[in-house]
Design a protein around this motif. Structure first.
Motif, PDB file in Angstrom:
ATOM      1  N   VAL A  67      -3.285   3.686  -2.225  1.00 24.13           N
ATOM      2  CA  VAL A  67      -3.220   2.880  -3.445  1.00 24.13           C
ATOM      3  C   VAL A  67      -2.740   1.480  -3.066  1.00 24.13           C
ATOM      4  O   VAL A  67      -1.618   1.312  -2.578  1.00 24.13           O
ATOM      5  CB  VAL A  67      -2.262   3.504  -4.478  1.00 24.13           C
ATOM      6  CG1 VAL A  67      -2.234   2.666  -5.762  1.00 24.13           C
ATOM      7  CG2 VAL A  67      -2.662   4.946  -4.782  1.00 24.13           C
ATOM      8  N   ASN A  68      -3.601   0.501  -3.264  1.00 25.71           N
ATOM      9  CA  ASN A  68      -3.245  -0.889  -2.983  1.00 25.71           C
ATOM     10  C   ASN A  68      -2.681  -1.495  -4.261  1.00 25.71           C
ATOM     11  O   ASN A  68      -3.415  -1.881  -5.165  1.00 25.71           O
ATOM     12  CB  ASN A  68      -4.480  -1.673  -2.514  1.00 25.71           C
ATOM     13  CG  ASN A  68      -4.120  -3.046  -1.981  1.00 25.71           C
ATOM     14  OD1 ASN A  68      -3.301  -3.750  -2.561  1.00 25.71           O
ATOM     15  ND2 ASN A  68      -4.742  -3.429  -0.871  1.00 25.71           N
ATOM     16  N   ARG A  69      -1.366  -1.537  -4.326  1.00 29.58           N
ATOM     17  CA  ARG A  69      -0.723  -2.024  -5.557  1.00 29.58           C
ATOM     18  C   ARG A  69      -0.912  -3.537  -5.719  1.00 29.58           C
ATOM     19  O   ARG A  69      -0.859  -4.038  -6.835  1.00 29.58           O
ATOM     20  CB  ARG A  69       0.771  -1.669  -5.545  1.00 29.58           C
ATOM     21  CG  ARG A  69       1.004  -0.172  -5.609  1.00 29.58           C
ATOM     22  CD  ARG A  69       2.392   0.179  -6.077  1.00 29.58           C
ATOM     23  NE  ARG A  69       3.403  -0.062  -5.065  1.00 29.58           N
ATOM     24  CZ  ARG A  69       4.645   0.431  -5.128  1.00 29.58           C
ATOM     25  NH1 ARG A  69       5.019   1.171  -6.168  1.00 29.58           N
ATOM     26  NH2 ARG A  69       5.516   0.186  -4.174  1.00 29.58           N
ATOM     27  N   MET A 107      -8.002   0.470   4.436  1.00 25.87           N
ATOM     28  CA  MET A 107      -6.822  -0.238   3.955  1.00 25.87           C
ATOM     29  C   MET A 107      -7.144  -1.578   3.289  1.00 25.87           C
ATOM     30  O   MET A 107      -6.255  -2.207   2.726  1.00 25.87           O
ATOM     31  CB  MET A 107      -5.850  -0.476   5.124  1.00 25.87           C
ATOM     32  CG  MET A 107      -5.268   0.802   5.685  1.00 25.87           C
ATOM     33  SD  MET A 107      -4.294   1.713   4.461  1.00 25.87           S
ATOM     34  CE  MET A 107      -4.231   3.343   5.231  1.00 25.87           C
ATOM     35  N   GLN A 108      -8.393  -1.996   3.351  1.00 27.12           N
ATOM     36  CA  GLN A 108      -8.763  -3.254   2.696  1.00 27.12           C
ATOM     37  C   GLN A 108      -9.008  -3.011   1.207  1.00 27.12           C
ATOM     38  O   GLN A 108      -9.573  -1.992   0.827  1.00 27.12           O
ATOM     39  CB  GLN A 108     -10.022  -3.852   3.330  1.00 27.12           C
ATOM     40  CG  GLN A 108      -9.843  -4.257   4.779  1.00 27.12           C
ATOM     41  CD  GLN A 108      -8.729  -5.267   4.957  1.00 27.12           C
ATOM     42  OE1 GLN A 108      -8.747  -6.328   4.353  1.00 27.12           O
ATOM     43  NE2 GLN A 108      -7.758  -4.930   5.798  1.00 27.12           N
ATOM     44  N   PRO A 109      -8.614  -3.934   0.341  1.00 22.52           N
ATOM     45  CA  PRO A 109      -8.852  -3.739  -1.087  1.00 22.52           C
ATOM     46  C   PRO A 109     -10.338  -3.761  -1.408  1.00 22.52           C
ATOM     47  O   PRO A 109     -11.101  -4.525  -0.806  1.00 22.52           O
ATOM     48  CB  PRO A 109      -8.131  -4.918  -1.739  1.00 22.52           C
ATOM     49  CG  PRO A 109      -8.030  -5.950  -0.672  1.00 22.52           C
ATOM     50  CD  PRO A 109      -7.902  -5.193   0.624  1.00 22.52           C
ATOM     51  N   VAL A 110     -10.739  -2.907  -2.327  1.00 23.19           N
ATOM     52  CA  VAL A 110     -12.142  -2.806  -2.700  1.00 23.19           C
ATOM     53  C   VAL A 110     -12.700  -4.148  -3.144  1.00 23.19           C
ATOM     54  O   VAL A 110     -13.853  -4.488  -2.874  1.00 23.19           O
ATOM     55  CB  VAL A 110     -12.303  -1.762  -3.829  1.00 23.19           C
ATOM     56  CG1 VAL A 110     -13.742  -1.670  -4.289  1.00 23.19           C
ATOM     57  CG2 VAL A 110     -11.806  -0.405  -3.351  1.00 23.19           C
ATOM     58  N   THR A 111     -11.896  -4.942  -3.821  1.00 21.53           N
ATOM     59  CA  THR A 111     -12.359  -6.216  -4.381  1.00 21.53           C
ATOM     60  C   THR A 111     -12.771  -7.228  -3.320  1.00 21.53           C
ATOM     61  O   THR A 111     -13.406  -8.225  -3.636  1.00 21.53           O
ATOM     62  CB  THR A 111     -11.267  -6.837  -5.265  1.00 21.53           C
ATOM     63  OG1 THR A 111     -10.022  -6.840  -4.536  1.00 21.53           O
ATOM     64  CG2 THR A 111     -11.088  -6.043  -6.535  1.00 21.53           C
ATOM     65  N   ILE A 158       0.838  -1.198   0.000  1.00 22.11           N
ATOM     66  CA  ILE A 158       0.000   0.000   0.000  1.00 22.11           C
ATOM     67  C   ILE A 158       0.873   1.248   0.000  1.00 22.11           C
ATOM     68  O   ILE A 158       1.825   1.360   0.772  1.00 22.11           O
ATOM     69  CB  ILE A 158      -0.944   0.013   1.217  1.00 22.11           C
ATOM     70  CG1 ILE A 158      -1.943  -1.153   1.106  1.00 22.11           C
ATOM     71  CG2 ILE A 158      -1.690   1.336   1.314  1.00 22.11           C
ATOM     72  CD1 ILE A 158      -2.870  -1.278   2.288  1.00 22.11           C
ATOM     73  N   VAL A 159       0.532   2.188  -0.867  1.00 23.01           N
ATOM     74  CA  VAL A 159       1.203   3.485  -0.926  1.00 23.01           C
ATOM     75  C   VAL A 159       0.186   4.548  -0.540  1.00 23.01           C
ATOM     76  O   VAL A 159      -0.889   4.641  -1.154  1.00 23.01           O
ATOM     77  CB  VAL A 159       1.753   3.768  -2.340  1.00 23.01           C
ATOM     78  CG1 VAL A 159       2.354   5.168  -2.402  1.00 23.01           C
ATOM     79  CG2 VAL A 159       2.791   2.726  -2.725  1.00 23.01           C
ATOM     80  N   SER A 199      -8.447   3.687  -2.113  1.00 21.31           N
ATOM     81  CA  SER A 199      -9.396   4.195  -1.124  1.00 21.31           C
ATOM     82  C   SER A 199      -9.078   5.660  -0.848  1.00 21.31           C
ATOM     83  O   SER A 199      -7.907   6.046  -0.772  1.00 21.31           O
ATOM     84  CB  SER A 199      -9.325   3.403   0.180  1.00 21.31           C
ATOM     85  OG  SER A 199      -9.792   2.081   0.005  1.00 21.31           O
ATOM     86  N   LEU A 200     -10.129   6.465  -0.710  1.00 24.78           N
ATOM     87  CA  LEU A 200      -9.989   7.885  -0.403  1.00 24.78           C
ATOM     88  C   LEU A 200     -10.538   8.137   0.990  1.00 24.78           C
ATOM     89  O   LEU A 200     -11.653   7.708   1.313  1.00 24.78           O
ATOM     90  CB  LEU A 200     -10.762   8.743  -1.408  1.00 24.78           C
ATOM     91  CG  LEU A 200     -10.510   8.487  -2.897  1.00 24.78           C
ATOM     92  CD1 LEU A 200     -11.436   9.370  -3.742  1.00 24.78           C
ATOM     93  CD2 LEU A 200      -9.057   8.743  -3.252  1.00 24.78           C
TER      94      LEU A 200
END
Length: 420
Positions: free
Chosen positions: A67-69, A303-307, A40-41, A75-76
């Motif tokens: 940004v979850n690479r 911090m969790q990925p949207v998917t 995550i960045v 996430s905003l």
């Protein structure tokens, strides 16, 4: 004699406030959020409230872009400017004072460095990069991109300069302006007004509107294919944006960024009486007191990925028809649902006027979470849901907007966006 007593009382009041401020308890630092196995960045976006290079203003815009690479999602998180936090090395005060204080005392990393340290200390989010713009740069960026369209779901009224060239210190330079519900083309000046206005709303809604602009800005950048031209335009970018992101860093992030659509972006804001409560500081200022446990829960979701969120996993297909009799409302509704994580579309079919908004549920019981979020986001009475389970359906839900459709629902909505 009376005047002397008034002056004495005023001095005592000031002394008592400063004394109380000095006794304000410094909170313990919040542990860094566990990012798990994800790469995550976190990029801190800062908007300064000044267009004058001689003056370092406070920060009206504070947004953390995560940004979850690993997952290819974003996430905003909007941080309200009145959040009452400990500014390392200084005192407990509003978060929007960290940047100017850092500039004034030449803190490590300047104003951006101190603001990043403040966010890490109080929220547990480590900031990797920052980008700062002032009013003038904000307007210029949007105008250089040719502006963009924004769907406005709540009418917004506030004072606005009749023309940007007029003297803002003169009363006659201003007019009462209302932006109605609908789809509007925005240039830099209107977008700045939309992002800053809070006379008839709140800082919470202003944070949401700032994210609306950020999403529209991202859409415009993608439509112009500027990521493919980043090497050529980078010199122009750094003329208007103050940042510690290098061109090499941007190029490393570009492949992930290029693949990010709106359904891979989740939006979060702090909520009154949940993540924050209203509080009067020892100095007499109206501020927002952070509620640490609730904030940590929110940031964990950020911090969790949207998917991985349930709505995305369900992947409900949604059609929207406009039977309200008001043009553009179908697009307003579609963008409202996109905010919650749906990928809806405006139906090619037409609908005659109908009094009430109706939801046709073709899923039976397989999309329960999606249905409840649809009803909440569009404020639809459950009595207006028609269940027609269809095995070979092309869509899961069909929404026909009625004359009773009210798109302005955020004031009553919790953080539904892609919630677990």
């Amino acid at each position: 004699m009376k005047m002397r007593l008034l002056l004495l009382f005023g001095c005592l009041l000031l002394i008592s406030r400063f004394s109380a401020a000095a006794q304000e308890t410094i909170p313990d630092p919040v542990p860094l959020v566990d990012e798990g196995e994800y790469d995550i960045v976190n990029v801190l976006l800062i908007g300064g409230d000044s267009a004058d290079d001689r003056y370092v203003g406070r920060t009206d815009v504070i947004i953390v872009v995560s940004v979850n690479r690993t997952a290819g999602t974003v996430s905003l998180l909007s941080i309200p400017r009145d959040l009452y936090v400990y500014i390392p090395g200084d005192r407990v005060y509003r978060v929007n004072t960290a940047y100017p204080h850092g500039e004034a005392v030449a803190a490590d990393g300047g104003g951006a460095g101190l603001l990043a340290a403040t966010i890490e200390y109080n929220l547990g989010i480590h900031i990797d990069y920052y980008a700062y713009v002032d009013f003038g740069a904000f307007r210029q960026i949007i105008d250089d991109l040719g502006g963009f369209e924004i769907s406005v779901d709540c009418a917004l009224s506030d004072w606005r300069l009749i023309d940007p060239s007029l003297d803002p210190t003169l009363e006659e330079s201003w007019e009462q302006f209302t932006l109605p519900i609908g789809v509007h083309q925005m240039d830099g000046d209107l977008a700045l007004w939309f992002a800053r206005s809070r006379r008839t709303t709140s800082d919470f809604d202003r944070g949401r509107r700032q994210q609306v602009i950020l999403r529209a800005l991202w859409g415009r950048i993608r439509s112009l294919d500027l990521l493919a031209q980043i090497t050529e335009v980078w010199s122009q970018v750094i003329e208007t944006v103050e940042t510690d992101i290098s061109l090499e860093d941007v190029l490393n992030l570009a492949p992930v960024a290029a693949a990010i659509n709106t359904d891979h972006i989740a939006s979060y804001t702090f909520r009154p009486n949940i993540e924050v409560t209203f509080y009067t500081s020892p100095e007499g200022s109206s501020v927002l007191m952070p509620q640490t446990v609730a904030i940590q829960s929110l940031i964990h979701r950020v911090m969790q990925p949207v998917t991985q969120h349930q709505l995305v996993q369900e992947g409900a297909r949604v059609d929207v028809l406009n039977g309200s009799g008001v043009s553009d409302l179908s697009r307003v509704a579609v963008e409202r649902l996109a905010w919650e994580g749906f990928v809806p579309r405006i139906s090619a079919e037409t609908a005659g006027f109908q009094e009430h908004t109706t939801v046709y549920d073709y899923t039976g019981s397989t999309k329960g979470s999606s249905l409840s979020t649809l009803l909440a986001a569009l404020r639809v009475d459950p009595a207006n849901v028609i269940s027609e389970p269809t095995a070979d359906r092309e869509v899961d839900f069909r929404i026909i907007l009625g004359g009773d459709y009210n798109s302005c629902t955020y004031s009553e909505m919790p953080n539904l966006e892609l919630s677990d």
